[in-house]
Design an enzyme around this catalytic site. Sequence first.
Site, mmCIF file in Angstrom:
data_model
loop_
_atom_site.group_PDB
_atom_site.id
_atom_site.type_symbol
_atom_site.label_atom_id
_atom_site.label_comp_id
_atom_site.label_asym_id
_atom_site.label_seq_id
_atom_site.Cartn_x
_atom_site.Cartn_y
_atom_site.Cartn_z
ATOM 1 N N ASP A 166 0.840 -1.205 0.000
ATOM 2 C CA ASP A 166 0.000 0.000 0.000
ATOM 3 C C ASP A 166 0.878 1.259 0.000
ATOM 4 O OD1 ASP A 166 0.903 -0.083 2.582
ATOM 5 O OD2 ASP A 166 -1.065 0.118 3.526
ATOM 6 N N SER A 167 2.203 1.051 -0.054
ATOM 7 C CA SER A 167 3.128 2.176 -0.256
ATOM 8 C C SER A 167 2.842 2.847 -1.599
ATOM 9 C CB SER A 167 4.586 1.690 -0.216
ATOM 10 O OG SER A 167 4.756 0.585 -1.086
ATOM 11 N N ASP A 227 -0.899 -6.308 0.223
ATOM 12 C CA ASP A 227 -1.235 -5.562 1.439
ATOM 13 C C ASP A 227 -2.738 -5.374 1.561
ATOM 14 O OD1 ASP A 227 0.703 -4.742 3.260
ATOM 15 O OD2 ASP A 227 1.394 -3.078 2.000
ATOM 16 N N LYS A 265 -1.009 -9.379 3.496
ATOM 17 C CA LYS A 265 -0.206 -8.855 4.616
ATOM 18 C C LYS A 265 -1.064 -7.891 5.433
ATOM 19 C CE LYS A 265 3.397 -5.836 4.039
ATOM 20 N NZ LYS A 265 2.966 -4.618 4.772
ATOM 21 N N GLU A 323 -0.917 -5.210 8.810
ATOM 22 C CA GLU A 323 -0.073 -4.500 9.780
ATOM 23 C C GLU A 323 -0.599 -4.774 11.185
ATOM 24 O OE1 GLU A 323 0.546 -0.366 8.812
ATOM 25 O OE2 GLU A 323 1.235 -0.857 6.803
ATOM 26 N N GLU A 345 9.832 -3.637 10.370
ATOM 27 C CA GLU A 345 10.199 -2.355 9.747
ATOM 28 C C GLU A 345 10.791 -1.388 10.770
ATOM 29 O OE1 GLU A 345 7.294 -0.764 7.049
ATOM 30 O OE2 GLU A 345 8.400 1.105 6.780
HETATM 31 O O1 KIV Z 1 3.596 -1.056 1.549
HETATM 32 C C1 KIV Z 1 4.757 -1.495 1.441
HETATM 33 O O2 KIV Z 1 5.437 -1.315 0.428
HETATM 34 C C2 KIV Z 1 5.292 -2.243 2.575
HETATM 35 C C3 KIV Z 1 6.757 -2.558 2.576
HETATM 36 C C4 KIV Z 1 7.543 -1.333 2.741
HETATM 37 C C5 KIV Z 1 7.107 -3.575 3.582
HETATM 38 O O3 KIV Z 1 4.574 -2.570 3.461
#
Ligand code: KIV
Length: 264
Positions: A42-43, A81, A110, A112, A176
């Site tokens: 989600d980056s 994510d 994934k 958090e 992280e």
């Molecule tokens: O959203 C993302 O790219 C991430 C990574 C930085 C681990 O969660």
Amino acid sequence: MNKKIKKILSKKNKSKIVSLTAYSKNIAKILDKYVDIVLVGDSMANVLYGHKNTSKISLENIIQHTLSVKMGIEKSLLVVDMPKGTYENKKIAFRNAKLIIKKTKCDAVKLESHKKNYKIIEYLINKKISVMGHIGFTPQYKKKFKVEGQNKKEIYKLLDEALKIEKAGAFSIVIECLSPLAAKTITRNLKIPTIGIGSSLNCDGQILVSDDMLGISGFYPKFVKKYVNLDKIIEKAVKKYTREVQLSKFPKNTNFLNGPKFRK
Ligand code: KIV
């Protein structure tokens, strides 16, 4: 268990796990030749959409980008994510994780870590959904960037969180921005692999945002190594193309679909 996940687990204490993010097919296709895990992170909120944080990324955004990434993936594990607000409780999390997997055919999601949401992870795993955890700096919930695990108390707290996520059944965990000692303590005490970002060498693997390491995102914190200045390379090519169009040097005869015979 999914064969690709088994392979990731088998790397613990043997060889490093290599991971990068991707948001589209063309990059994913290149990564797939080399990395073990491709994450649709989600980056993309910051990297692609210019948001200040990751909270505006929707389930639809993630699904759409994953559909593109999936087209470039053959061998690596595809993890997606879950955006903020899509796993607030067990039922919501299950409905949304199922939708992501059904639509994209990804291998895992994934989540958090936040409060006691390892219970949500456990619920998803009982429903046969593979989950990767994420502790330390978790951008969906923490606004202030800081290295965590700087003293014994913080390290024990992080270790406890990681162990709960492992017990819930996660197959690996992103750590992280942890201190090297925190990363070492967690990596040594967990049976599942740790994937570090900004957390030193003391992890079972590493992940970076591809656009950062390729030098195209404009965001380069200390833990990022820019392997290439792709922005400069692209700029050079675009500049050359612009000049050639302006000077009528492009297209040339060889670029005409019907060949030079139709030229005056
Ligand atoms: O959203 C993302 O790219 C991430 C990574 C930085 C681990 O969660």
